[in-house]
Scaffold this motif. Structure first.
Motif, PDB file in Angstrom:
ATOM      1  N   VAL A 210      27.269  -7.578  34.400  1.00 53.68           N
ATOM      2  CA  VAL A 210      29.026  -7.306  34.708  1.00 53.68           C
ATOM      3  C   VAL A 210      27.553  -5.923  35.827  1.00 53.68           C
ATOM      4  O   VAL A 210      27.392  -5.394  36.057  1.00 53.68           O
ATOM      5  N   GLY A 211      29.222  -5.484  36.306  1.00 59.21           N
ATOM      6  CA  GLY A 211      29.163  -4.021  37.752  1.00 59.21           C
ATOM      7  C   GLY A 211      30.091  -2.942  36.993  1.00 59.21           C
ATOM      8  O   GLY A 211      31.278  -3.794  36.756  1.00 59.21           O
ATOM      9  N   LEU A 212      29.236  -1.434  37.349  1.00 62.34           N
ATOM     10  CA  LEU A 212      30.847  -0.749  37.060  1.00 62.34           C
ATOM     11  C   LEU A 212      30.566   0.035  38.238  1.00 62.34           C
ATOM     12  O   LEU A 212      29.167   0.264  39.174  1.00 62.34           O
ATOM     13  N   VAL A 213      31.698  -0.216  39.518  1.00 64.29           N
ATOM     14  CA  VAL A 213      31.448   0.344  40.706  1.00 64.29           C
ATOM     15  C   VAL A 213      32.509   1.900  40.828  1.00 64.29           C
ATOM     16  O   VAL A 213      33.512   1.597  40.167  1.00 64.29           O
ATOM     17  N   ALA A 214      31.378   2.628  41.454  1.00 62.86           N
ATOM     18  CA  ALA A 214      32.697   4.295  41.057  1.00 62.86           C
ATOM     19  C   ALA A 214      31.763   5.186  41.403  1.00 62.86           C
ATOM     20  O   ALA A 214      29.875   5.436  41.800  1.00 62.86           O
ATOM     21  N   THR A 215      31.534   6.064  41.837  1.00 62.54           N
ATOM     22  CA  THR A 215      31.528   7.435  42.143  1.00 62.54           C
ATOM     23  C   THR A 215      30.646   8.248  40.726  1.00 62.54           C
ATOM     24  O   THR A 215      31.115   7.714  39.667  1.00 62.54           O
ATOM     25  N   TYR A 216      29.385   8.774  41.308  1.00 64.64           N
ATOM     26  CA  TYR A 216      29.417   8.840  39.894  1.00 64.64           C
ATOM     27  C   TYR A 216      30.197  10.710  39.672  1.00 64.64           C
ATOM     28  O   TYR A 216      29.521  11.795  38.443  1.00 64.64           O
ATOM     29  N   ALA A 217      30.619  10.761  39.289  1.00 66.29           N
ATOM     30  CA  ALA A 217      31.962  11.735  39.167  1.00 66.29           C
ATOM     31  C   ALA A 217      31.883  11.281  37.038  1.00 66.29           C
ATOM     32  O   ALA A 217      31.897  10.647  36.708  1.00 66.29           O
ATOM     33  N   ARG A 218      32.063  12.514  36.305  1.00 74.47           N
ATOM     34  CA  ARG A 218      31.751  12.329  34.870  1.00 74.47           C
ATOM     35  C   ARG A 218      32.875  11.138  34.442  1.00 74.47           C
ATOM     36  O   ARG A 218      32.321  11.307  33.525  1.00 74.47           O
ATOM     37  N   TRP A 219      34.189  11.529  35.001  1.00 70.56           N
ATOM     38  CA  TRP A 219      35.065  11.069  34.111  1.00 70.56           C
ATOM     39  C   TRP A 219      35.093   9.246  34.238  1.00 70.56           C
ATOM     40  O   TRP A 219      35.918   8.915  34.240  1.00 70.56           O
ATOM     41  N   LYS A 220      34.299   8.916  34.864  1.00 71.51           N
ATOM     42  CA  LYS A 220      34.403   7.572  35.835  1.00 71.51           C
ATOM     43  C   LYS A 220      33.843   7.019  34.669  1.00 71.51           C
ATOM     44  O   LYS A 220      33.305   4.965  34.328  1.00 71.51           O
ATOM     45  N   GLY A 221      33.172   7.428  33.097  1.00 71.26           N
ATOM     46  CA  GLY A 221      32.702   6.007  32.163  1.00 71.26           C
ATOM     47  C   GLY A 221      31.519   5.641  32.652  1.00 71.26           C
ATOM     48  O   GLY A 221      31.385   4.679  31.260  1.00 71.26           O
ATOM     49  N   HIS A 222      30.659   6.150  33.067  1.00 71.01           N
ATOM     50  CA  HIS A 222      28.950   6.089  32.951  1.00 71.01           C
ATOM     51  C   HIS A 222      28.460   5.637  31.166  1.00 71.01           C
ATOM     52  O   HIS A 222      28.294   4.472  31.013  1.00 71.01           O
ATOM     53  N   ASP A 223      28.538   6.918  31.172  1.00 75.20           N
ATOM     54  CA  ASP A 223      28.364   6.941  29.821  1.00 75.20           C
ATOM     55  C   ASP A 223      29.520   5.928  28.231  1.00 75.20           C
ATOM     56  O   ASP A 223      28.436   5.132  27.740  1.00 75.20           O
ATOM     57  N   VAL A 224      29.971   6.000  29.100  1.00 79.05           N
ATOM     58  CA  VAL A 224      30.994   4.485  27.785  1.00 79.05           C
ATOM     59  C   VAL A 224      30.445   3.406  28.306  1.00 79.05           C
ATOM     60  O   VAL A 224      30.744   2.212  27.011  1.00 79.05           O
ATOM     61  N   PHE A 225      29.703   2.563  29.240  1.00 78.23           N
ATOM     62  CA  PHE A 225      29.606   1.349  30.093  1.00 78.23           C
ATOM     63  C   PHE A 225      27.881   1.382  29.429  1.00 78.23           C
ATOM     64  O   PHE A 225      28.380   0.579  28.617  1.00 78.23           O
ATOM     65  N   LEU A 226      27.655   2.269  29.423  1.00 80.60           N
ATOM     66  CA  LEU A 226      26.150   1.889  29.059  1.00 80.60           C
ATOM     67  C   LEU A 226      26.395   1.836  27.306  1.00 80.60           C
ATOM     68  O   LEU A 226      25.410   1.016  26.899  1.00 80.60           O
ATOM     69  N   ARG A 227      26.696   2.560  26.649  1.00 78.16           N
ATOM     70  CA  ARG A 227      27.380   2.514  24.975  1.00 78.16           C
ATOM     71  C   ARG A 227      27.841   1.401  24.899  1.00 78.16           C
ATOM     72  O   ARG A 227      27.043   0.551  23.786  1.00 78.16           O
ATOM     73  N   ALA A 228      28.590   0.425  25.678  1.00 74.87           N
ATOM     74  CA  ALA A 228      29.810  -0.530  24.988  1.00 74.87           C
ATOM     75  C   ALA A 228      27.926  -1.488  25.598  1.00 74.87           C
ATOM     76  O   ALA A 228      28.038  -2.734  24.501  1.00 74.87           O
ATOM     77  N   LEU A 229      27.027  -1.900  26.577  1.00 73.11           N
ATOM     78  CA  LEU A 229      26.029  -2.154  26.810  1.00 73.11           C
ATOM     79  C   LEU A 229      24.651  -2.686  25.737  1.00 73.11           C
ATOM     80  O   LEU A 229      24.670  -3.872  24.816  1.00 73.11           O
ATOM     81  N   ALA A 230      24.723  -1.175  25.194  1.00 72.89           N
ATOM     82  CA  ALA A 230      23.990  -1.137  23.903  1.00 72.89           C
ATOM     83  C   ALA A 230      24.382  -2.088  22.675  1.00 72.89           C
ATOM     84  O   ALA A 230      23.478  -1.971  22.427  1.00 72.89           O
ATOM     85  N   ARG A 231      25.994  -2.306  22.674  1.00 72.74           N
ATOM     86  CA  ARG A 231      26.123  -2.520  21.533  1.00 72.74           C
ATOM     87  C   ARG A 231      26.119  -5.190  21.419  1.00 72.74           C
ATOM     88  O   ARG A 231      26.808  -5.093  20.906  1.00 72.74           O
ATOM     89  N   LEU A 232      25.667  -5.190  22.893  1.00 72.68           N
ATOM     90  CA  LEU A 232      25.669  -6.329  23.651  1.00 72.68           C
ATOM     91  C   LEU A 232      24.319  -6.553  23.609  1.00 72.68           C
ATOM     92  O   LEU A 232      23.863  -7.754  24.360  1.00 72.68           O
TER      93      LEU A 232
END
Ligand code: GLC
Length: 404
Positions: A210-232
């Motif tokens: 599962v991949g998130l492909v994005a620049t590191y702009a803060r609003w791209k939601g890397h934190d949301v992705f990491l928190r979702a992974l933590a639930r799985l």
């Protein structure tokens, strides 16, 4: 017809990929002379030259390059910057470089470029703002743009949502919506796949990538992705965060160290791999089973989503802005609410559990891409708009001549 692209950086993000796609098509058309002017050197310059597009780099002073909407200190300086001695010599240099090429159309690609273009546009050139952003969400830059909106002849909006925003915020600027295109042959379903892990032991059979492909702009939601992974944690998922901080503006981006710390804090560090942007992102997409888009605020378009759909991936996108209009939830991808890591986790778990569902969504996504994202269609619309603009200009000029 002579078209000069003005890009506010030499790096390659979504807006630059779109510009390169248009440049490639214009080159192939043969009736248009294209040139690119950037404010710094970088991969964009190399890629444009590879396409046979001539490039000038007029290096922007670092202090101007770093100014962005995000940094509070930057805002005051941004306003002052264009009047200050810092900016004046640069604007002069830029104006000379632009005028020397005698463009019929000056096509600016990014907020800073729109401003620079408005301030330096030569008399004979039409100015086209290619809007990849919500102008209204940049209170500072947006206001400056509104101040010089009269100098813009036409704006291209990359989605209906960006167009609606611009219509309200820049009511005087004539607007054309031209949805971004994707090179459907390059982003084909079949083709090489990047080996994402050097060590095969990390992805035993049955692993879902599962991949998130994005620049590191803060609003791209890397934190949301990491928190979702933590639930799985119970699922055989390996995650990839692909991209990096590419733009030069201050404080608007994550650093990789921050993201690694966040991965550690959420307990998923051993299941996430960080990779730089690949020059060719299609083989990376093909190596993923699921492509996640997790922007926490309105995504103007979401080129990565369109690219992933084109490669037949199962995508999960955030339901906000132009991105929400790319995916039909449940038909050719899944949508989740912005910043809802629980909802994102449910969507990832659903796709991780069901290969048939992934394939069904992926096949439908490709069909949508073929219908909607062909970059030849986008480039034809750009060219038609240039022609329309120049025809009207000539007509206005001859009417004026007749009256005189
Ligand atoms: C910008 C936008 C993104 C869009 C890209 C190409 O990067 O943030 O949504 O896909 O430009 O238009």
């Amino acid at each position: 017809m002579r078209v000069l692209f003005l890009n506010p950086a030499g790096c390659i993000g979504g807006a630059e990929r779109v510009l390169l796609g248009i440049g490639r098509a214009l080159q192939a058309d043969g009736t248009v002379a294209v040139r690119l002017l950037t404010t710094s050197d970088g991969p964009l310059v190399d890629d444009a030259r590879r396409l046979g597009i001539g490039v000038d780099v007029v290096p922007i002073p670092p202090a101007l390059a770093r100014l962005g909407e995000q940094s509070f200190a930057g805002r005051a300086a941004w306003a002052a910057g264009f009047r200050a001695p810092l900016a004046a010599p640069y604007l002069l240099r830029l104006r000379r470089a632009i005028a020397a090429w005698r463009p019929d159309v000056l096509h600016t690609n990014g907020l800073k470029a729109h401003l620079l273009g408005a301030l330096t546009r030569p008399g004979g050139a039409r100015l086209v703002w290619h809007l990849h952003d919500y102008v209204s969400s940049r209170p500072f830059t947006g206001r400056l743009l509104r101040g010089c909106a009269r100098r813009c002849d036409t704006a291209f909006a990359v989605s209906e949502d960006v167009a609606a925003d611009a219509r309200a915020f820049l009511p005087r600027v004539p607007l054309v919506t031209i949805e971004n295109g994707v090179d459907l042959a390059r982003f084909a379903v079949a083709g090489p796949r990047t080996r994402l892990d050097p060590d095969a032991a990390l992805t035993p059979p049955g692993t879902i990538r599962v991949g998130l492909v994005a620049t590191y702009a803060r609003w791209k939601g890397h934190d949301v992705f990491l928190r979702a992974l933590a639930r799985l944690r119970h699922l055989p998922i390996r995650a990839y965060i692909i991209g990096g901080p590419i733009y030069e503006t201050d404080s608007s981006q994550w650093t990789r160290a921050e993201l690694r710390a966040l991965a550690a804090a959420t307990g998923v560090a051993d299941r996430v791999r960080f990779l730089d942007f690949a020059h060719d992102v299609a083989p990376v997409m093909r190596a993923l089973d699921v492509v996640v888009h997790a922007s926490t605020s309105r995504e103007p378009f979401g080129l990565v989503i369109a690219e992933a759909m084109s490669t037949g991936r199962a995508v999960i996108a955030s339901r906000a802005g132009g991105a929400a209009a790319l995916v039909t939830d449940g038909a050719d991808g899944l949508l989740h609410d912005p910043a809802d890591d629980a909802g994102l986790a449910v969507a990832i778990a659903r796709l991780a559990a069901d290969a048939a569902d992934r394939h069904r969504l992926g096949a439908a996504a490709r069909a949508t891409a073929e219908r909607r994202f062909d970059d030849a269609r986008a480039a034809a619309a750009v060219l038609a708009s240039y022609r329309h603009l120049l025809r009207n200009t000539h007509r206005q000029a001859s009417t004026a001549g007749a009256v005189a």
